[in-house]
Scaffold this motif. Structure first.
Motif: not given
Ligand code: SF4
Length: 196
Positions: A51, A53-54, A56-58, A92-93, A95-96
């Motif tokens: 991912c 976005y952040c 955390v790198a899911c 996933l949050c 956003k993901g």
């Molecule tokens: S799914 Fe959410 S917590 Fe995980 S990397 Fe993406 S934005 Fe970050």
């Protein structure tokens, strides 16, 4: 007398004809109707990614149309968390979980762009041109600002005027090599968006 509306008449005769035709063809309608529908992702190609976005790198699984047909353009149709990924274990949050919209957004930037000094317009350039420009600017800045020795005369080999931020969607190996390359130039300002 049979009391039936026009709509009911067509419904009954249509169902009877369909059933008898299928029976004549050797296909019983009941088992056919009871068959479980094919899993819609079964024929898709699965690609592992991270991912963006952040930090955390899911881990994510990208499902794209990939049956190998020459006339089919692969499109990402579904995104879900990677259950084998040690960071998120399939979760996933929000956003993901909304990555599909980002991937297919008409506003998504897919090419390098350049804005000339003083201009208010961005122009699309090729990756070759972008890499050439980045390399030239990096060399010019390093040549002008590289510090070999500090004020005590000790060798430091520092390049402090350029930094680098690496993207999240890299494997550990790519992140390691990126780190080695930028450090070998003497740059100290380096970070990677994902931290696993
Ligand atoms: S799914 Fe959410 S917590 Fe995980 S990397 Fe993406 S934005 Fe970050």
């Amino acid at each position: 007398m049979l009391n039936m509306s026009r709509r009911q008449f067509f419904k009954v005769t249509g169902a009877t004809l369909t059933g008898s035709s299928l029976t004549l063809l050797g296909a019983a309608p009941s088992p056919a109707l009871a068959e479980v529908r094919q899993y819609k992702l079964a024929r898709m190609k699965v690609t592992r990614n991270t991912c963006p976005y952040c930090s955390v790198a899911c881990g994510v699984l990208l499902y794209s149309l990939g049956d190998g047909a020459k006339n089919a353009t692969a499109t990402v149709m579904h995104v879900e968390g990677d259950p084998d990924h040690p960071v998120n274990r399939g979760t996933l949050c929000p956003k993901g979980a909304g990555l599909l919209d980002f991937i297919n957004s008409p506003n998504r930037l897919k090419h390098p762009e350049y804005r000339a000094a003083g201009s208010d317009k961005w122009q699309q350039i090729s990756w070759d041109d972008a890499y050439d420009r980045i390399a030239k600017l990096m060399k010019a800045d390093r040549d002008a600002n590289f510090i070999q020795k500090n004020e005590k005369g000790e060798t430091v080999n520092r390049w402090l005027t350029t930094g680098m931020l690496a993207a999240s969607a890299t494997s550990n190996e790519v992140a390691y090599i990126t780190h080695k390359v930028i450090r070998s130039l003497g740059a100290l300002g380096f970070d990677n968006q994902a931290r696993f």
